[in-house]
Design an enzyme around this catalytic site. Structure first.
Site, PDB file in Angstrom:
ATOM      1  N   SER A   1       0.837  -1.207   0.000  1.00 49.14           N
ATOM      2  CA  SER A   1       0.000   0.000   0.000  1.00 49.14           C
ATOM      3  C   SER A   1       0.869   1.253   0.000  1.00 49.14           C
ATOM      4  O   SER A   1       0.396   2.338  -0.318  1.00 49.14           O
ATOM      5  CB  SER A   1      -0.922   0.008   1.222  1.00 49.14           C
ATOM      6  OG  SER A   1      -0.177  -0.171   2.416  1.00 49.14           O
TER       7      SER A   1
ATOM      8  N   GLU B   1      -0.489 -12.477  -1.491  1.00 51.35           N
ATOM      9  CA  GLU B   1      -1.926 -12.472  -1.783  1.00 51.35           C
ATOM     10  C   GLU B   1      -2.294 -13.691  -2.617  1.00 51.35           C
ATOM     11  O   GLU B   1      -1.597 -14.014  -3.579  1.00 51.35           O
ATOM     12  CB  GLU B   1      -2.299 -11.202  -2.567  1.00 51.35           C
ATOM     13  CG  GLU B   1      -2.164  -9.934  -1.751  1.00 51.35           C
ATOM     14  CD  GLU B   1      -2.615  -8.678  -2.505  1.00 51.35           C
ATOM     15  OE1 GLU B   1      -3.257  -8.774  -3.567  1.00 51.35           O
ATOM     16  OE2 GLU B   1      -2.303  -7.576  -2.003  1.00 51.35           O
TER      17      GLU B   1
ATOM     18  N   GLU C   1      -9.272  -9.594   3.922  1.00 46.65           N
ATOM     19  CA  GLU C   1      -9.606  -8.187   3.623  1.00 46.65           C
ATOM     20  C   GLU C   1     -10.938  -8.075   2.870  1.00 46.65           C
ATOM     21  O   GLU C   1     -11.224  -8.870   1.968  1.00 46.65           O
ATOM     22  CB  GLU C   1      -8.481  -7.561   2.766  1.00 46.65           C
ATOM     23  CG  GLU C   1      -8.815  -6.134   2.339  1.00 46.65           C
ATOM     24  CD  GLU C   1      -7.645  -5.358   1.761  1.00 46.65           C
ATOM     25  OE1 GLU C   1      -6.532  -5.901   1.672  1.00 46.65           O
ATOM     26  OE2 GLU C   1      -7.866  -4.180   1.405  1.00 46.65           O
TER      27      GLU C   1
END
Ligand code: KIV
Length: 269
Positions: free
Chosen positions: A51, A120, A187
């Protein structure tokens, strides 16, 4: 100050796994030494999230972050917070197959003091996670809304809205757990689905936008401290109005410069 007595204890993967059903884990992102030092003895885990490509580098998504950038920021975080359990978020394209994933993960361990990496993906990445954990790399999983899939999926989509999708998420989580991940980030998932995922796993689930049903929470530091002004996602709580405070301070500084109120005699050599 905190109402909870929280004696700092340096984390490791064993302690993180044991936190399941014992302690709610607090994870926060950091990208530099200054903030990492502030978070060091408060958070259980510091994530050097990709991020940073958005909140630090100003890019529209996380996809253009490179491994060398992640290593640079992780070294800054580890220098500022040597006692913290630091996780490096593997950027897009650095774990497209087992061999590349291992080569890049070894580079992370050789060039930083990160305790673990984050990847991920669900069932589609289980063989890669297995290869990494079999070669002594500590892996944190990340399922649900996965920002690295934003371009291929045409946006950020909240998950777990149907029973079918919830069952897929449970399969994803279990596949990553069975592949050896010590902890999984979930998430952007409806809280009913996040609850089922959390209950299905033996390793801790750390939620972000997944309700108050997981074994811990993670927030991006610049979101939770109110530095990101463009918009506030529903799941973010502002613990500080950072943007307003900083702008007020810099305005005051400019006023003091213009009126010669700064520097004073005491601030001279
Ligand atoms: O990159 C990041 O900061 C993350 C968290 C939002 C979990 O992956």
């Amino acid at each position: 100050m905190s109402i909870i007595k929280n004696d700092f204890e340096k984390m490791n993967v064993t302690k993180i796994k044991k936190a399941k059903n014992n302690k709610n884990l607090t994870m926060i992102t950091a990208y530099d030494a200054l903030f990492a030092k502030l978070f060091e003895e408060i958070a259980d885990i510091i994530l050097v999230g990709d991020s940073l490509n958005m909140s630090f580098a100003g890019k529209p998504d996380t996809l253009s972050a490179t491994l060398d950038q992640m290593i640079y920021h992780t070294n800054a975080v580890c220098a500022g917070a040597p006692k913290a359990f630091v996780v490096l978020d593997m950027p897009f394209g650095t774990y497209i197959n087992k061999d590349e994933a291992l080569t890049n993960a070894v580079k992370v361990y050789q060039q930083t003091n990160a305790a673990a990496i984050k990847i991920e993906g669900g069932e589609d990445k289980a063989d890669i996670v297995k290869h990494l954990t079999s070669n002594s790399i500590a892996v944190m999983g990340h399922i649900g809304l996965m920002p690295q899939y934003v371009r291929s999926e045409g946006g950020y989509k909240v998950r777990g809205k149907t029973e079918e999708d919830t069952q897929q998420l449970i399969r994803d989580a279990k596949a990553i757990e069975e592949a050896g991940a010590f902890c999984i980030v979930v998430e952007g998932v409806l809280s009913d689905a996040a609850k089922k995922i959390t209950e299905a796993l033996n390793v801790p689930v750390i939620g972000i936008g997944a309700g108050n049903v997981t074994d811990g929470q993670v927030l991006v530091w610049s979101d939770m401290l109110g530095f990101f002004e463009e918009f506030k996602p529903k799941f973010v709580r502002h613990y500080l109005d950072g943007a307003t405070l900083v702008k007020e301070a810099v305005n005051k500084y400019r006023d003091d410069v213009q009126t010669r109120a700064f520097p004073s005699k005491e601030e001279e050599y």
